[in-house]
Design a protein around this motif. Structure first.
Motif, PDB file in Angstrom:
ATOM      1  N   TYR A   2     123.481   8.900 -60.823  1.00 25.11           N
ATOM      2  CA  TYR A   2     124.614   8.984 -61.729  1.00 25.11           C
ATOM      3  C   TYR A   2     125.760   8.613 -61.301  1.00 25.11           C
ATOM      4  O   TYR A   2     126.189   8.319 -59.984  1.00 25.11           O
ATOM      5  N   ASN A  47     118.429  12.453 -59.235  1.00 23.80           N
ATOM      6  CA  ASN A  47     118.188  12.666 -60.658  1.00 23.80           C
ATOM      7  C   ASN A  47     118.040  14.065 -61.276  1.00 23.80           C
ATOM      8  O   ASN A  47     118.019  14.191 -62.428  1.00 23.80           O
ATOM      9  N   ILE A  49     120.642  16.917 -62.637  1.00 20.92           N
ATOM     10  CA  ILE A  49     121.958  17.059 -63.090  1.00 20.92           C
ATOM     11  C   ILE A  49     122.390  18.347 -62.502  1.00 20.92           C
ATOM     12  O   ILE A  49     123.835  18.291 -62.402  1.00 20.92           O
ATOM     13  N   LYS A  79     124.795   8.652 -66.779  1.00 16.14           N
ATOM     14  CA  LYS A  79     123.362   8.368 -66.200  1.00 16.14           C
ATOM     15  C   LYS A  79     123.193   6.793 -66.009  1.00 16.14           C
ATOM     16  O   LYS A  79     123.639   6.013 -67.133  1.00 16.14           O
ATOM     17  N   GLU A  81     121.153   3.634 -65.608  1.00 19.02           N
ATOM     18  CA  GLU A  81     119.511   3.350 -65.430  1.00 19.02           C
ATOM     19  C   GLU A  81     119.546   2.146 -64.494  1.00 19.02           C
ATOM     20  O   GLU A  81     120.360   1.323 -64.067  1.00 19.02           O
ATOM     21  N   GLN A 127     124.877   2.266 -68.163  1.00 17.39           N
ATOM     22  CA  GLN A 127     125.264   3.668 -68.142  1.00 17.39           C
ATOM     23  C   GLN A 127     125.328   4.245 -69.706  1.00 17.39           C
ATOM     24  O   GLN A 127     125.682   3.785 -70.572  1.00 17.39           O
ATOM     25  N   VAL A 130     126.543  11.380 -70.350  1.00 19.97           N
ATOM     26  CA  VAL A 130     125.737  12.596 -70.107  1.00 19.97           C
ATOM     27  C   VAL A 130     126.507  13.786 -70.482  1.00 19.97           C
ATOM     28  O   VAL A 130     126.348  14.664 -71.468  1.00 19.97           O
TER      29      VAL A 130
END
Length: 141
Positions: A2, A47, A49, A79, A81, A127, A130
């Motif tokens: 993140y 991973n 939150i 988030k 990737e 990104q 989130v």
């Protein structure tokens, strides 16, 4: 992984909060101060939150000891990737340019620099937003 962007009101304090970010578990990437507002761009290697939200509250507690606070947009969570396109392209381009200008030593340094810049490229363009975390109200005195 993140990416978290913090906006902190420094209340005319000249001390930055990079040490508090590291204590809370964040990896600082970028820091900027503008008119009493500090902006920190960080990474958090998890991973989960909920773990990130706990780390944000920990950071808020640590900076509240310094007299700093946040607003309605205290922390933006993205988030990231895990992509390899930027690292591959940056590493190969850095290797070619480094070898062209400085030989074998340039090849090695160009590869490492290209991988680093490729990682930053992957983070920036891979990104998705989130959420947005407000300043924790229980910390306001």
């Amino acid at each position: 992984m993140y990416k978290v962007v913090f906006k902190v009101f420094s209340n005319n304090s000249y001390i930055n909060s990079l040490r508090e970010l590291r204590k809370a578990g964040f990896i600082p990437i970028y820091f900027r101060r503008n008119n009493g507002i500090e902006e920190y761009t960080t990474l958090y290697n998890s991973n989960d939150i909920n773990e990130i939200k706990e780390a944000i509250v920990d950071f808020a507690y640590l900076i509240s000891k310094q007299g700093k606070s946040g607003g309605y947009d205290f922390a933006k969570i993205y988030k990231v990737e895990d992509k390899y396109i930027g690292k591959i392209a940056g590493g190969s381009l850095g290797a070619l340019l480094g070898f062209q200008f400085a030989g074998i030593a340039g090849l090695i340094l160009g590869t490492l620099g290209g991988i680093f810049l490729g990682e930053l490229f992957d983070i920036e363009y891979g990104q998705t937003l989130v959420g947005l975390v407000n300043w924790p109200t229980q910390l306001v005195s």
